[in-house]
Design an enzyme around this catalytic site. Structure first.
Site, PDB file in Angstrom:
ATOM      1  N   LYS A   1      43.336  67.199  62.155  1.00 21.58           N
ATOM      2  CA  LYS A   1      42.905  68.611  61.592  1.00 21.58           C
ATOM      3  C   LYS A   1      41.694  69.417  61.061  1.00 21.58           C
ATOM      4  CE  LYS A   1      47.699  68.061  59.418  1.00 21.58           C
ATOM      5  NZ  LYS A   1      47.739  66.715  59.544  1.00 21.58           N
TER       6      LYS A   1
ATOM      7  N   ARG B   1      54.703  58.269  56.973  1.00 20.57           N
ATOM      8  CA  ARG B   1      53.635  59.882  57.217  1.00 20.57           C
ATOM      9  C   ARG B   1      54.856  60.029  58.464  1.00 20.57           C
ATOM     10  NH1 ARG B   1      48.554  59.582  55.415  1.00 20.57           N
ATOM     11  NH2 ARG B   1      47.816  61.534  55.444  1.00 20.57           N
TER      12      ARG B   1
HETATM   13  P1  AMP Z   1      47.262  65.767  54.539  1.00 21.83           P
HETATM   14  O1  AMP Z   1      46.485  65.723  53.457  1.00 21.83           O
HETATM   15  O2  AMP Z   1      47.986  66.952  55.010  1.00 21.83           O
HETATM   16  O3  AMP Z   1      48.311  64.935  55.004  1.00 21.83           O
HETATM   17  O4  AMP Z   1      48.429  65.799  52.630  1.00 21.83           O
HETATM   18  C1  AMP Z   1      48.969  65.077  51.561  1.00 21.83           C
HETATM   19  C2  AMP Z   1      50.143  65.248  51.522  1.00 21.83           C
HETATM   20  O5  AMP Z   1      50.170  65.794  50.558  1.00 21.83           O
HETATM   21  C3  AMP Z   1      51.177  64.532  51.950  1.00 21.83           C
HETATM   22  O6  AMP Z   1      51.852  63.490  52.901  1.00 21.83           O
HETATM   23  C4  AMP Z   1      52.253  64.651  51.513  1.00 21.83           C
HETATM   24  O7  AMP Z   1      53.012  64.488  50.323  1.00 21.83           O
HETATM   25  C5  AMP Z   1      51.630  66.142  51.201  1.00 21.83           C
HETATM   26  N1  AMP Z   1      51.668  67.760  51.232  1.00 21.83           N
HETATM   27  C6  AMP Z   1      50.385  68.264  52.054  1.00 21.83           C
HETATM   28  N2  AMP Z   1      51.261  69.405  52.834  1.00 21.83           N
HETATM   29  C7  AMP Z   1      52.644  69.406  52.503  1.00 21.83           C
HETATM   30  C8  AMP Z   1      53.150  70.106  52.888  1.00 21.83           C
HETATM   31  N3  AMP Z   1      53.149  71.479  53.623  1.00 21.83           N
HETATM   32  N4  AMP Z   1      54.718  70.161  52.681  1.00 21.83           N
HETATM   33  C9  AMP Z   1      55.262  68.752  51.449  1.00 21.83           C
HETATM   34  N5  AMP Z   1      54.011  68.241  51.415  1.00 21.83           N
HETATM   35  C10 AMP Z   1      52.969  68.383  52.181  1.00 21.83           C
END
Ligand code: AMP
Length: 214
Positions: free
Chosen positions: A13, A170
């Site tokens: 992404k 995750r």
């Molecule tokens: P990412 O970099 O998008 O994989 O996000 C890393 C972590 O941030 C995730 O595993 C969640 O703990 C938190 N996080 C990011 N976006 C969200 C969201 N929209 N809702 C809830 N937690 C989020």
């Protein structure tokens, strides 16, 4: 253009988002990046999010929804935006619809990057980020000059949540809480599914074709 990128962790992404914002001149809103920045700065929000992030769990909806709603009200989002990593639950998607409706807008394009779990684990366990310039490498598919050093000379680190046990959490969270969004957006007729396997440039071509641009 109001655009959303959905996909499991490690689907690419962030990489595709960078190309899309460049081509479409959109601000990129990544909740993961925003939460990591808050955590690094030690703000109350960052402290609240820390435990959830380390465990690979989602930060509570109310926290993230507030963060995104505030960001969407900034002037640079008036002409469109790209959301990467949000929404991740049905309540987040509903809150986003309500926020956009207040401004007479709605979600128009949702791109879902589809990558099998096995490939995700392999990709994420080899992901490294440069502490100096932020460049993201992949030890196997996009190798840095050395496993510990970036091309800029900065030191490479592995995200705490890219360790294998957390990756599995995750993925479970993705299948349980986020993948229902595919059906939600399919029903609205705005979903485009794109195969996320292969080289980033190949995926880029598929994403741009799905959006009807080059
Ligand atoms: P990412 O970099 O998008 O994989 O996000 C890393 C972590 O941030 C995730 O595993 C969640 O703990 C938190 N996080 C990011 N976006 C969200 C969201 N929209 N809702 C809830 N937690 C989020």
């Amino acid at each position: 253009m109001d655009l959303i990128l959905i996909g499991p962790p490690g689907a690419g992404k962030g990489t595709q988002a960078r190309w899309l914002v460049e081509a479409q001149h959109l601000p990129q809103i990544s909740t993961g990046d925003m939460l990591r920045a808050a955590r690094k700065a030690g703000t109350p929000l960052g402290q609240q999010a820390d435990g959830y992030m380390n465990a690979g769990q989602l930060v509570p909806d109310a926290v993230v929804v507030g963060l995104v709603a505030e960001r969407l009200r900034e002037p640079d989002c008036a002409g469109g935006f790209l959301l990467d990593g949000f929404p991740r639950t049905i309540p987040q998607a509903e809150a986003l619809d309500a926020e956009l409706a207040r401004h007479g807008r709605k979600v128009e394009h949702v791109v879902a990057l589809e990558v099998p779990d096995q490939a995700i684990v392999r990709r994420l366990s080899g992901r490294r980020t440069c502490g100096a310039c932020g460049r993201i490498w992949q030890l196997e598919f996009d190798p840095p000059p050395s496993p510990v050093t970036c091309a800029c000379g900065g030191a490479l680190a592995q995200r705490d949540d890219d360790k294998e046990a957390t990756i599995r959490n995750r993925l479970e969270v993705y299948h349980g809480q986020t993948s229902p969004l595919l059906e939600y957006y399919e029903r609205k007729g705005v979903l485009r599914r794109v195969a996320g396997e292969g080289k980033p440039e190949e995926v880029r071509r598929r994403v741009f074709a799905a959006l009807g641009s080059k």
